[in-house]
Design a protein around this motif. Structure first.
Motif, short mmCIF file in Angstrom:
data_model
loop_
_atom_site.label_atom_id
_atom_site.label_comp_id
_atom_site.label_asym_id
_atom_site.label_seq_id
_atom_site.Cartn_x
_atom_site.Cartn_y
_atom_site.Cartn_z
N VAL A 255 0.79 -1.23 0.07
CA VAL A 255 0.12 0.01 0.01
C VAL A 255 0.80 1.06 -0.04
O VAL A 255 1.97 1.34 0.68
CB VAL A 255 -1.00 0.08 1.35
N CYS A 256 0.63 2.23 -0.72
CA CYS A 256 1.25 3.44 -0.84
C CYS A 256 0.63 4.53 -0.03
O CYS A 256 -0.64 4.49 0.20
CB CYS A 256 1.53 3.95 -2.26
N GLY A 257 1.53 5.60 0.64
CA GLY A 257 0.87 6.62 1.45
C GLY A 257 1.43 8.01 1.14
O GLY A 257 2.58 7.99 0.31
N THR A 258 0.89 8.94 1.73
CA THR A 258 1.48 10.17 1.69
C THR A 258 2.81 10.33 2.65
O THR A 258 2.54 10.67 3.83
CB THR A 258 0.34 11.17 2.12
N GLY A 259 3.95 9.90 2.13
CA GLY A 259 5.13 9.61 2.93
C GLY A 259 4.98 8.20 3.77
O GLY A 259 3.58 7.71 3.97
N SER A 260 5.76 7.62 4.66
CA SER A 260 5.60 6.60 5.35
C SER A 260 4.93 7.06 6.83
O SER A 260 4.20 6.32 7.28
CB SER A 260 6.81 5.97 5.74
N LEU B 163 -5.55 -0.91 6.08
CA LEU B 163 -4.72 0.56 5.92
C LEU B 163 -5.36 1.05 4.46
O LEU B 163 -5.74 2.07 4.43
CB LEU B 163 -3.30 0.47 5.40
N ASN B 164 -5.92 0.28 3.61
CA ASN B 164 -6.61 0.74 2.49
C ASN B 164 -8.12 1.28 2.64
O ASN B 164 -8.34 2.26 2.25
CB ASN B 164 -6.57 -0.55 1.37
N ARG B 165 -8.49 0.58 3.77
CA ARG B 165 -9.97 1.19 4.20
C ARG B 165 -9.86 2.40 4.43
O ARG B 165 -10.90 3.37 4.75
CB ARG B 165 -10.58 0.21 5.14
N ILE B 166 -8.76 2.94 5.45
CA ILE B 166 -8.87 4.20 6.04
C ILE B 166 -7.86 5.18 5.39
O ILE B 166 -7.83 6.34 5.88
CB ILE B 166 -8.35 3.99 7.69
N ASN C 251 0.75 6.43 11.03
CA ASN C 251 -0.68 6.80 11.67
C ASN C 251 -1.49 5.85 11.51
O ASN C 251 -2.43 5.55 12.19
CB ASN C 251 -0.74 8.13 11.26
N LEU C 252 -1.82 5.26 10.18
CA LEU C 252 -2.83 4.45 10.05
C LEU C 252 -2.70 3.20 10.58
O LEU C 252 -3.69 2.36 10.98
CB LEU C 252 -2.80 4.26 8.50
N TYR D 89 -5.33 -0.51 14.55
CA TYR D 89 -5.18 -1.38 15.35
C TYR D 89 -5.12 -1.14 16.72
O TYR D 89 -4.96 -2.04 17.87
CB TYR D 89 -3.90 -2.51 15.25
N ALA D 90 -5.14 0.17 17.10
CA ALA D 90 -5.31 0.75 18.58
C ALA D 90 -6.37 1.58 18.55
O ALA D 90 -6.85 2.25 17.88
CB ALA D 90 -3.98 0.91 18.92
N GLY D 91 -6.78 1.84 20.01
CA GLY D 91 -7.78 2.78 20.41
C GLY D 91 -7.66 3.17 21.84
O GLY D 91 -6.96 2.74 22.43
N PRO D 92 -8.93 3.89 22.18
CA PRO D 92 -8.77 4.13 23.77
C PRO D 92 -8.48 2.89 24.64
O PRO D 92 -9.30 1.79 24.14
CB PRO D 92 -10.28 4.73 24.02
N GLY D 93 -7.73 3.19 25.63
CA GLY D 93 -7.44 1.98 26.42
C GLY D 93 -6.51 0.98 26.09
O GLY D 93 -6.06 0.08 26.95
N ASP D 94 -6.23 0.96 24.92
CA ASP D 94 -4.95 0.31 24.27
C ASP D 94 -3.44 1.19 24.29
O ASP D 94 -3.58 2.27 24.71
CB ASP D 94 -4.95 0.03 22.96
N GLU D 95 -2.44 0.25 24.23
CA GLU D 95 -1.06 0.83 24.48
C GLU D 95 -0.33 0.38 23.12
O GLU D 95 -0.55 -0.47 22.36
CB GLU D 95 -0.37 0.08 25.65
#
Length: 368
Positions: free
Chosen positions: A85-90, A244-247, A95-96, A101-107
């Motif tokens: 997958v390609c991105g706007t810079g790495s 990553l493609n989804r978001i 960030n994606l 794979y992480a959210g509130p309460g995760d580390e």
């Protein structure tokens, strides 16, 4: 800043300290030679420059899937393009990875003295950034594994590391991965991977090909000299790439970026020339710094295109920073990353590095 009358940002967004780019000007606005952002002093490949000059399709959206660019990356590295997958810079992809794979309460775990984006990526999605103790300014595998908890969801490691230049060899990378739970995403950031010499591969691409929880990211901003085009890529299991493609942004790599990156990939002679220039300049500059060891200056061994210089004597990093700016150079001071006693200095031209070494010597000898 929270408004008293308007919308209130989430508390984890309020906790973010925005990324601070490397300076290109002095305090007085004077333009300096920029050795603060780890850009390629040789610029980009002539083939990439020619390709950029020929782009005239700014009115059209780019290929949203960067199909030809992914094919070219896959051909060079022996990777199925479906796993790229390609991105706007790495930066976007890092960030994606946290967001997916992480959210509130995760580390989100990473070593002390890591790339500043990891902390930001964790906080952006409400996760808790966790720093493991370092070993000699680099990642300590035992400390990393000891810091893993049931809440750990993502582990970031830059290899070579930014901002210190340290490097985990292939056996240590494999040991770190083997010690992680299978449901933890291991992100290996290889932004400086092309600066490694033959035989120094950390095995990351092979891990990503074999395991479902490894994502490797790379960029065209460093050795390829295309920082202004903002192009990065990642590879991993198809499920990771699908996430990553989804978001990601739907048209996240520009027309010019895709064209230039394909041309740059085809010119591996330029890559080798850049690698050789960097290796010679890095060794020469590190030797010059180490001759000032009796004055308290030391260099952290680096595998990247920069050197982290430690100021542990009478000459402070702040005074050296000011002296280098006066001489016309912008380098990176990183007190925000708890490195107030260090300067990260990009390897530039031979003449520039010799001049910087001379300034450091003069200031070190004058300091009392």
């Amino acid at each position: 800043m929270t408004s008293e009358t308007g919308p209130t940002a989430k508390p984890w967004i309020e906790a973010i300290h925005a990324y601070v780019p490397g300076r290109a000007t002095g305090a007085d606005g004077r333009k300096l030679i920029k050795l603060s952002a780890n850009e390629n002093p040789l610029g980009c490949s002539p083939a990439a420059a020619e390709a950029l000059a020929g782009v005239s399709t700014g009115a059209r959206y780019p290929d949203p899937d960067a199909t030809q660019l992914r094919a070219a990356i896959g051909e060079l590295h022996g990777i199925d393009p479906a796993r790229i997958v390609c991105g706007t810079g790495s930066d976007e992809l890092l960030n994606l990875a946290a967001q997916g794979y992480a959210g509130p309460g995760d580390e989100v775990l990473f070593p002390r003295y890591s790339f500043a984006v990891y902390d930001i990526a964790a906080r952006r999605c409400g996760a808790v950034p966790v720093e493991a103790p370092d070993r000699d300014y680099g990642a300590d595998v035992d400390a990393m594994l000891a810091a893993v908890t049931p809440s750990t969801r993502v582990v970031f490691v830059a290899n070579p590391n930014n901002p210190t230049g340290t490097f985990l060899p292939v056996d240590e990378v494999a040991r770190l991965h083997a010690g992680l739970p299978r449901d933890v995403l291991f992100v290996l950031d290889q932004a400086y991977g092309e600066y490694l010499q033959p035989g120094e591969d950390d095995g990351g691409l092979a891990l990503a090909a074999r395991h479902d929880n490894v994502l490797v990211t790379r960029t065209f901003s460093k050795i390829y000299g295309l920082a202004g085009e903002r192009i990065g890529w990642a590879t991993g299991a198809t499920a990771l790439i699908a996430t990553l493609n989804r978001i990601r942004g739907p048209f996240n790599v520009t027309v010019s970026g895709q064209v230039a990156a394909r041309a740059a990939l085809a010119d591996q002679d330029f890559v080798e020339r850049s690698r050789r220039h960097n290796a010679e300049g890095l060794a020469r500059f590190a030797e010059a710094v180490e001759t000032l060891g009796n004055r308290g200056l030391h260099a952290v061994p680096s595998k990247a295109n920069f050197l982290l210089v430690l100021f542990e004597g009478a000459l402070s990093a702040e005074r050296a920073l000011a002296a280098l700016a006066e001489a016309g150079y912008a380098v990176r001071h990183l007190p925000g990353q708890r490195l107030p006693h260090a300067l990260r200095i990009t390897i530039g031209s031979t003449e520039d590095m010799d001049e910087i070494a001379a300034v450091l010597r003069r200031e070190a000898e004058a300091a009392v």
